[in-house]
Design a protein around this motif. Structure first.
Motif, PDB file in Angstrom:
ATOM      1  N   THR A   1       0.838  -1.198   0.000  1.00  0.00           N
ATOM      2  CA  THR A   1       0.000   0.000   0.000  1.00  0.00           C
ATOM      3  C   THR A   1       0.875   1.251   0.000  1.00  0.00           C
ATOM      4  O   THR A   1       1.925   1.303   0.654  1.00  0.00           O
ATOM      5  CB  THR A   1      -0.909   0.008   1.233  1.00  0.00           C
ATOM      6  N   LEU A   2       0.427   2.244  -0.715  1.00  0.00           N
ATOM      7  CA  LEU A   2       1.125   3.524  -0.793  1.00  0.00           C
ATOM      8  C   LEU A   2       0.289   4.582  -0.089  1.00  0.00           C
ATOM      9  O   LEU A   2      -0.912   4.715  -0.342  1.00  0.00           O
ATOM     10  CB  LEU A   2       1.360   3.925  -2.252  1.00  0.00           C
ATOM     11  N   ARG A   3       0.914   5.311   0.785  1.00  0.00           N
ATOM     12  CA  ARG A   3       0.225   6.354   1.542  1.00  0.00           C
ATOM     13  C   ARG A   3       0.973   7.667   1.379  1.00  0.00           C
ATOM     14  O   ARG A   3       2.196   7.687   1.280  1.00  0.00           O
ATOM     15  CB  ARG A   3       0.148   5.999   3.036  1.00  0.00           C
ATOM     16  N   ASP A   4       0.212   8.734   1.364  1.00  0.00           N
ATOM     17  CA  ASP A   4       0.801  10.072   1.332  1.00  0.00           C
ATOM     18  C   ASP A   4       1.110  10.504   2.758  1.00  0.00           C
ATOM     19  O   ASP A   4       0.218  10.552   3.617  1.00  0.00           O
ATOM     20  CB  ASP A   4      -0.160  11.074   0.686  1.00  0.00           C
ATOM     21  N   THR A   5       2.358  10.783   3.010  1.00  0.00           N
ATOM     22  CA  THR A   5       2.784  11.195   4.344  1.00  0.00           C
ATOM     23  C   THR A   5       3.212  12.649   4.298  1.00  0.00           C
ATOM     24  O   THR A   5       3.985  13.063   3.432  1.00  0.00           O
ATOM     25  CB  THR A   5       3.953  10.328   4.838  1.00  0.00           C
ATOM     26  N   ASP A   6       2.705  13.426   5.236  1.00  0.00           N
ATOM     27  CA  ASP A   6       3.077  14.832   5.363  1.00  0.00           C
ATOM     28  C   ASP A   6       4.130  14.965   6.450  1.00  0.00           C
ATOM     29  O   ASP A   6       3.882  14.650   7.617  1.00  0.00           O
ATOM     30  CB  ASP A   6       1.860  15.694   5.722  1.00  0.00           C
ATOM     31  N   ARG A   7       5.286  15.396   6.052  1.00  0.00           N
ATOM     32  CA  ARG A   7       6.358  15.586   7.019  1.00  0.00           C
ATOM     33  C   ARG A   7       6.178  16.923   7.719  1.00  0.00           C
ATOM     34  O   ARG A   7       6.229  17.984   7.095  1.00  0.00           O
ATOM     35  CB  ARG A   7       7.721  15.548   6.327  1.00  0.00           C
TER      36      ARG A   7
END
Length: 317
Positions: A167-173
Motif C-alpha cells: 500500500t502507498l500512503r501520502d505522508t506529510d512531514r
C-alpha cells in the motif's frame, strides 16, 4: 593486393591470440564524426577469424551514484506475504515455457529489430507491388504482441495482490519547530522585555548611518537585479560569473551559452598580449569543462580543446 592484406590481418590476429593480448585503437566512423577509444581482441573460429571491437569509456562517461541502504530501517523490511507475492510475480513472468508449444518465448535469436524489419518489409513490398500502398501488417510483431498479452494476463492476478499488499500512503512531514526555551533552556522572566500593549507605539530612532546602509544595500540589490535581467551574452569583464548566471536563467539555450563561452576563450587567447589574458581564459576553460561534465555534454569541451591544440601547433610550427 587483397590476398596480401588478408594474410597480414590473419597473421596479426594469430599473433595476438597466441600472446593473449589486445590492442588499444581509435575509431572514427567518418571525417565529421567524433573519434572513439576502444580495444580489439582476436577471435579464431573453425571457419573464420576476426577481431571484436569494444568501446572504452572516458572519465566523463563514468557516473557513480550513491543510494541509501534500504535495510537500515525496520519499516523498509518486507513481510513474508510481500515476499511470496514477489516470488509469484517472478514465476508468472517466467518465459521458459510461455510459448504456445511449451517452449521458451522471446528467444533473442528470434526477436527482431522492428525498425529493420519494417524497412526491409517496405522495400520488398515496394519492389513487388510498386503501385499499391505500403501495408502496416507485420506477422512477427503481431505474434510477439500476442505473446506479451498472454503473459500480462497471467500476471494480472498477482499484480492485483501486490497492489493490495504494498500500500502507498501520502505522508506529510511536519517540520519540528525548535524554540529557544528547548534549545537554550528556560530563560529568566526578569531578562525578558516587557510586552507592548496594543495602544503603545514605540519607534526606534533611525540614525543617518542606518539610512545610508539601507540605501546602499537596496541600491546594490537593484543594480544586481537590473544586471541579471539585462544579461544576454557572456562578457569579457566577468565571463565566469556571466556564464553561471546565464546557466541559471536557462536563456538562451545551453548550446548557445557554451558557444559564446568558446568564442570568448578563443578571443582571449588570440588577443592576449603575451600571457596577460591566459589566466582568465584558463578560468573560463575550467568553468566550461565542469559545466559540460555536469550536463553530460563533453563533446563541446572536447571540440574546443582540439581547436586550441590545433592553433597552438600552428603557432609553434
Amino acid at each position: 593486393m587483397l590476398i596480401e592484406e588478408a594474410q597480414a590481418f590473419a597473421g596479426l590476429v594469430q599473433a595476438m591470440y597466441d600472446t593473449n593480448t589486445v590492442a588499444i585503437v581509435r575509431k572514427c566512423f567518418s571525417e565529421r564524426s567524433a573519434p572513439e577509444l576502444g580495444f580489439i581482441r582476436p577471435h579464431i573460429a573453425h571457419d573464420h577469424i576476426c577481431m571484436y571491437y569494444v568501446k572504452l569509456p572516458f572519465a566523463e562517461d563514468l557516473r557513480e551514484f550513491e543510494f541509501e541502504n534500504l535495510d537500515g530501517t525496520k519499516r523498509n523490511q518486507p513481510s513474508d506475504e510481500q515476499l511470496k507475492c514477489i516470488d509469484s510475480l517472478i514465476t508468472s513472468m517466467d518465459l521458459t515455457h510461455a510459448d504456445r508449444n511449451g517452449d521458451e518465448a522471446l528467444r533473442p535469436e528470434y526477436v527482431f529489430n522492428p525498425y529493420v524489419q519494417r524497412m526491409f518489409q517496405s522495400i520488398a513490398r515496394r519492389a513487388v507491388t510498386p503501385d499499391e500502398p505500403l501495408s502496416l501488417s507485420n506477422t512477427i510483431m503481431e505474434m510477439n504482441d500476442t505473446l506479451l498479452r498472454s503473459v500480462a494476463s497471467k500476471c494480472k492476478r498477482t499484480l492485483d495482490t501486490i497492489h493490495e499488499k504494498f500500500t502507498l500512503r501520502d505522508t506529510d512531514r511536519r517540520q519540528k519547530i525548535t524554540t529557544g526555551d528547548a534549545l537554550f533552556g528556560n530563560i529568566d522572566s526578569s531578562t525578558k522585555k516587557p510586552r507592548l500593549d496594543e495602544n503603545e507605539n514605540i519607534e526606534e530612532p533611525i540614525t543617518d548611518s542606518s539610512i545610508t546602509n539601507m540605501d546602499s544595500a537596496s541600491f546594490e540589490a537593484q543594480a544586481a537585479a537590473k544586471k541579471k535581467a539585462a544579461l544576454r551574452n557572456v562578457g569579457t569583464l566577468t565571463p565566469v560569473e556571466d556564464f553561471k548566471l546565464l546557466m541559471e536563467q536557462g536563456s538562451p539555450s545551453f548550446i548557445e551559452i557554451c558557444k559564446q563561452m568558446c568564442n570568448l576563450i578563443l578571443e582571449l587567447v588570440n588577443n592576449s598580449h603575451g600571457d596577460a589574458l591566459f589566466e582568465k581564459a584558463f578560468q573560463c576553460l575550467q568553468c566550461l569543462r565542469d559545466t559540460c561534465i555536469q550536463k553530460l555534454e563533453p563533446k563541446i569541451f572536447n571540440d574546443l580543446e582540439l581547436l586550441l591544440k590545433k592553433q597552438a601547433s600552428t603557432v609553434d610550427g
